[in-house]
Enzyme design. Structure first.
Site, mmCIF file in Angstrom:
data_model
loop_
_atom_site.group_PDB
_atom_site.id
_atom_site.type_symbol
_atom_site.label_atom_id
_atom_site.label_comp_id
_atom_site.label_asym_id
_atom_site.label_seq_id
_atom_site.Cartn_x
_atom_site.Cartn_y
_atom_site.Cartn_z
ATOM 1 N N LYS A 23 0.707 -1.226 -0.198
ATOM 2 C CA LYS A 23 -0.148 0.414 -0.012
ATOM 3 C C LYS A 23 0.733 1.057 -0.014
ATOM 4 O O LYS A 23 0.771 2.205 -0.643
ATOM 5 C CB LYS A 23 -1.442 0.110 0.873
HETATM 6 C C1 LIG Z 1 -4.590 -4.853 1.432
HETATM 7 C C2 LIG Z 1 -3.672 -6.332 1.428
HETATM 8 C C3 LIG Z 1 -3.583 -7.125 -0.186
HETATM 9 C C4 LIG Z 1 -4.665 -6.820 -0.592
HETATM 10 O O1 LIG Z 1 -4.937 -5.513 -0.996
HETATM 11 P P1 LIG Z 1 -6.888 -5.708 -2.707
HETATM 12 O O2 LIG Z 1 -5.903 -3.837 -2.861
HETATM 13 O O3 LIG Z 1 -7.894 -5.251 -1.583
HETATM 14 O O4 LIG Z 1 -6.657 -6.394 -3.378
HETATM 15 C C5 LIG Z 1 -3.220 -8.105 -0.314
HETATM 16 N N1 LIG Z 1 -2.435 -8.158 0.661
HETATM 17 C C6 LIG Z 1 -1.250 -7.063 2.012
HETATM 18 C C7 LIG Z 1 -0.522 -7.308 2.645
HETATM 19 C C8 LIG Z 1 -2.487 -5.950 1.940
HETATM 20 O O5 LIG Z 1 -1.924 -5.246 2.902
#
Ligand SMILES: *Cc1c(COP(=O)(O)O)cnc(C)c1O
Length: 458
Positions: A107
């Site tokens: 993120k």
């Molecule tokens: C947020 C997150 C996901 C999922 O991402 P999406 O945008 O919901 O597909 C997968 N792995 C980690 C470590 C995350 O923080």
């Protein structure tokens, strides 16, 4: 670039307005009026390519020089020279490590940039906002880190008291910036989300405090994520397949857009944990919401994949009315029905999917460690497990790339359980447990939370 809403009844907006608005006024999500074609790759670095890929989405609101500056600053915070390096895990398989940013989850790739874009646009407009959000862990720390130190943004993140991991909490509570606040709510993650929704629904409060959000439906986050797909796919001679650990569909949607723009991508593998609504949809044409069950990969513990709306809009030939109708029905019936010809055109041949429960996830972390010496976090492990499943001789010609979404040290208990090894935090976070925490606790009560938010806003 102009943006339209997936529900078809909101005004068209430019990039800067879409960035600040998040959700459209008709309840839809913003998408570009058309998908631009990828510019040829001229530069050498991740930042060079990021600017080439994103410029058509942000012009004229943000010009090339500004975008270059914002991207440079955002990706300087990553602790790897390649920003998002590819690591080979077997013949034909790679992991793209997206977790070298400040908070150790993918993120950061979007939020380090989006935070800076917010500050830039607000500065130009001489405005301020207060970002409020709820987190079960990863999003909150990435959002706080993304806007820490921004002059025109205050951020208040609500997390459920005692229900995040120690690493996750400390990543939020030890950020030393006057504009960033992590607040523990005496309640669950759902309570936190309800409080945030209630603050947005209180129009008076929302307007008075200029509330804003950076949740995963924000278009700018999806846009920033298309870049690493382009960069990874362009590394190989043959079109790539991406295996994506996903919950909200946001990450995989970014890949789909990269392919629409012309990136050499074959198809996508969706990897789920036991919360497998997307896997059931792809494999069995069944998109029925079920109760969320907790898993070792908590950031994928989601049953309504909000970003799927953007693909649905495409599947409906960009008919906002039809999209609205389908989603309204989904909300009441808990079931989304897609026509067979829509599936044929958009799902078959583009998406494969597999789900892995906690036992299978632990076994996969152990398998990859034994085969390569690499430690994987439980989210990434669902991705490599899905990649393995489809990597057979008839499965794939091109490279299979799993998106590494979190650093193993972010989920040390699961990794230790699977391998006997407790992964160490990287150097920049090595003293995380010695840092002073700054947090407050608040009752699960709207009035109390609103008073607190108002007192924290500068
Ligand atoms: C947020 C997150 C996901 C999922 O991402 P999406 O945008 O919901 O597909 C997968 N792995 C980690 C470590 C995350 O923080």
């Amino acid at each position: 670039m102009k943006y339209v809403s997936t529900r078809g009844r909101a005004d068209e907006l430019g990039f800067a307005d879409v960035l600040l608005a998040g959700l459209a006024t008709d309840g839809g999500l913003y998408v570009p009026q058309s998908w631009p074609t990828l510019a040829p790759s001229r530069g050498r670095t991740y930042v060079d390519r990021a600017v080439e890929v994103m410029l058509p989405f942000v012009e004229p609101d943000i010009d090339e020089i500004t975008l270059t500056h914002l991207c440079t600053e955002a990706y300087e915070t990553f602790r790897h020279d390649a920003v998002v390096p590819l690591v080979q895990t077997s013949q034909g398989e790679w992991v793209q490590e997206l977790f070298h940013g400040p908070t150790l989850a993918f993120k950061d790739v979007a939020l380090q940039l989006v935070g800076r874009m917010f500050d830039h646009v607000l500065e130009q407009r001489n405005q301020r906002v207060t970002i409020v959000g709820a987190t079960s862990g990863d999003t909150g720390s990435a959002a706080i880190d993304g806007v820490a130190g921004c002059d025109n943004v205050d951020i208040v993140i609500l997390y459920p008291l005692g229900r995040t991991s120690d690493v996750q909490r400390r990543q939020m509570t030890t950020v030393d910036a006057p504009n960033a606040h992590a607040v523990a709510v005496e309640g669950t993650f759902d309570d936190c989300q309800d409080l945030v929704k209630a603050m947005f629904n209180d129009v008076d409060f929302r307007t008075r405090n200029n509330l804003s959000a950076v949740n995963s439906i924000n278009w700018a986050r999806v846009m920033a994520q298309t870049v690493y797909y382009v960069v990874a796919a362009e590394t190989f001679a043959r079109p790539a397949t991406f295996s994506v650990p996903t919950g909200n569909f946001g990450n995989v949607l970014a890949g789909w857009i990269a392919r629409e723009m012309g990136a050499p991508i074959n198809d996508f593998v969706l990897a789920s944990n036991s919360n497998d609504i997307l896997t059931r949809f792809v494999n069995d044409a069944d998109m029925t919401a079920r109760p969320v069950v907790p898993s070792l990969s908590p950031s994928m513990d989601i049953q309504v994949s909000s970003n799927f709306e953007r693909l649905l809009f495409e599947m409906n030939d960009r008919d906002g009315g039809m999209t609205d109708e389908q989603l309204t029905r989904f909300r009441t019936s808990g079931r989304l029905d897609i026509e067979a010809d829509q599936r044929e055109r958009y799902i078959t041949g583009s998406f494969r999917a597999a789900a892995f429960d906690d036992d299978a996830t632990l076994a996969e972390i152990g398998r990859v460690y034994a085969a390569t010496g690499m430690l994987l976090d439980p989210h990434t492990a669902t991705g490599t497990a899905a990649s393995k499943l489809f990597s057979g001789p008839d499965g794939n010609d091109g490279p299979l790339i799993t998106l590494g979404t979190a650093h193993p040290a972010k989920f040390p208990d699961a990794v230790e359980q699977a391998t006997g090894i407790r992964p160490a935090l990287p150097a920049h976070l090595a003293d995380l447990f010695e840092r002073d925490e700054r947090t407050q606790t608040v009752a699960n009560d709207l009035g109390a939370v609103q008073r607190l938010v108002e007192s924290l806003t500068r």
